[in-house]
Motif scaffolding. Sequence first.
Motif, PDB file in Angstrom:
ATOM      1  N   TRP A  34       0.848  -1.193   0.000  1.00 28.82           N
ATOM      2  CA  TRP A  34       0.000   0.000   0.000  1.00 28.82           C
ATOM      3  C   TRP A  34       0.878   1.235   0.000  1.00 28.82           C
ATOM      4  O   TRP A  34       1.746   1.394   0.860  1.00 28.82           O
ATOM      5  CB  TRP A  34      -0.914  -0.009   1.231  1.00 28.82           C
ATOM      6  CG  TRP A  34      -1.781   1.206   1.368  1.00 28.82           C
ATOM      7  CD1 TRP A  34      -2.440   1.890   0.392  1.00 28.82           C
ATOM      8  CD2 TRP A  34      -2.089   1.896   2.585  1.00 28.82           C
ATOM      9  NE1 TRP A  34      -3.138   2.946   0.894  1.00 28.82           N
ATOM     10  CE2 TRP A  34      -2.939   2.972   2.257  1.00 28.82           C
ATOM     11  CE3 TRP A  34      -1.727   1.695   3.922  1.00 28.82           C
ATOM     12  CZ2 TRP A  34      -3.425   3.861   3.214  1.00 28.82           C
ATOM     13  CZ3 TRP A  34      -2.221   2.570   4.870  1.00 28.82           C
ATOM     14  CH2 TRP A  34      -3.068   3.645   4.518  1.00 28.82           C
ATOM     15  N   VAL A  81      -2.828  -4.537  -2.054  1.00 32.24           N
ATOM     16  CA  VAL A  81      -4.082  -3.839  -2.328  1.00 32.24           C
ATOM     17  C   VAL A  81      -4.923  -4.635  -3.325  1.00 32.24           C
ATOM     18  O   VAL A  81      -6.135  -4.802  -3.146  1.00 32.24           O
ATOM     19  CB  VAL A  81      -3.814  -2.417  -2.849  1.00 32.24           C
ATOM     20  CG1 VAL A  81      -5.096  -1.788  -3.383  1.00 32.24           C
ATOM     21  CG2 VAL A  81      -3.214  -1.537  -1.758  1.00 32.24           C
ATOM     22  N   GLY A 205      -6.390   0.358   5.492  1.00 27.74           N
ATOM     23  CA  GLY A 205      -4.939   0.450   5.430  1.00 27.74           C
ATOM     24  C   GLY A 205      -4.349   0.413   6.823  1.00 27.74           C
ATOM     25  O   GLY A 205      -4.862   1.038   7.734  1.00 27.74           O
TER      26      GLY A 205
END
Length: 552
Positions: A34, A81, A205
């Motif tokens: 990420w 992701v 996240g």
Amino acid sequence: MIKLFTPVLLLMLLMVGGCKKNPNKTDLPYGFGWNGTDDPTKVPQSINSINFAAGATYPASASIVSKFPPIGNQGQYGTCVAWAVGYGVKTAIHGMDKGFNATQLASSANQFSPKDLFTALPDSKKGADCNGADFTDALDIILNRGIATMQTVPYTGLGSCTQSTLQSSWTTEANNYKIKNYRRINLTVNEIKSYISTNVPIVCGAKLADNFMQWNSDDVLSSNTSFDQVGQHAYHALAIAGYDDAKGPNGAFEIINSWGENWGNAGRIWVDYNFFINTFCFGGNVFIATNSDGGPTPPAPDPVSNGYVDLAPWAFTDVNTYNLSYPTERYIEFNVYNIGDQTASSSTGWALYYLYYNAYNSDDYGFLIVDAADNSISPGTQYTDGNGVVHFNANIGAGDDLANTMFSSSFISQYYYVPNNVSGYYYLVLIADPLNVITENDETNNLFYTTNQYPITFMNGVGKREMPAKPISEFRLKNSMQPVAANLRIHPFVTAVNQTNPNAYSPDEIKDMIKIEKKTGRWQSKLNSFISMHPQNALTSKMKSKPISDNK
């Protein structure tokens, strides 16, 4: 317990540890991926997020782990992701829509490919050698292009992952598997519980520490250790798939990772509620998604069905009046047409509201004009009450309109005022019968966006229009389309969703927001404070049949 407006998919809590291979830590056994540069404030907040009362209760535990495909392994590539959003969440929400069981979820034909998703990302949005991405970029790909299956694009031979390696057959299949939208949710224990307990997966996240890397038990992660092994930018993407109030001292969320079954507790980990909310989940990047499998657009409702009212608002002009005493004063010419074959009676108490709402937070809304049918007054008359609400008595016959019924005119005009505290990106929308007191055959045409399909930038109540590839200009509407039946049934002003902004709030979401607000009582509270937002409303709120001002 909350009922979601559609089968929404809580995108796996994308805990991203710098979604890159971590070039400074080549000895690490797992990849991250990420980039950590998402701006969640530019993602519309879920309308359901306004419906979470502080005292709401949820089951003590819930799990949708069985709705996910088997644990995957991203290897040392920075593709977390794509694994969390594509393989995890999209597979889960698609599978729930189709009613897939564990055997079907284990089939590559029913799983979605992180390789296809990562490769489809613009090269400028990802690092070299399959290293790093952001949630919103990946979600936008599934929203606009779709995602191919693991059967068509297995996670092998990644190569450079540049867009030039995409194959046309991947894109053709991807068009059949999209999402309808994605939404930001609030990072609170109760809100996460509300979605998981209603079968909605979430992505978030996270920032990882060294102890996360070595996790191999069913215990609860409740703190970070050092960052010596992973470095200070170990951002990673994960999915939330369960919770249990009895797990650990405070309760814990169950998180699905993409590092294979040999890591953690068979590929999963429990994270303490407090630690997760306050430290682990990073930057407010918590998202859900709604499934849509693409394909042809479904047909519009039959416009010729009999026995229904069909109200369609229409605006001709909306401009600033340049009143130096009231710089946020504006002027609108509009009408409401009944293109059904039954009379819209004032006895139903239907209303016409002109609202503003924040493009990224539907909780931030307010009233500009409130006109309400009221058969307790004389037919053809109106009056304005102490809250600035215009009450009118007019039964609109089949094929007739409000302006003709009230004034034998082709339009109605009113002043209105944008509150001084309105600053940011907003839409303005006329809504006929927002509380659905009239049964209509087609309610898709109950909205008319005077801001068209792009949000207006407001500063202290004064609006400027910003459109792609065009200079900034004053916000004004001059609608040259004619309100004939065909246009009233379907027109570009009926929605804010378009090719440039496909993730905008849909008309259904705005109507659902109104229902939620009505249920919680906030709608009436905002309506009661309508006059206090601008006292001048009490003096000028009145329907008229001719221009109020020459400043049009």
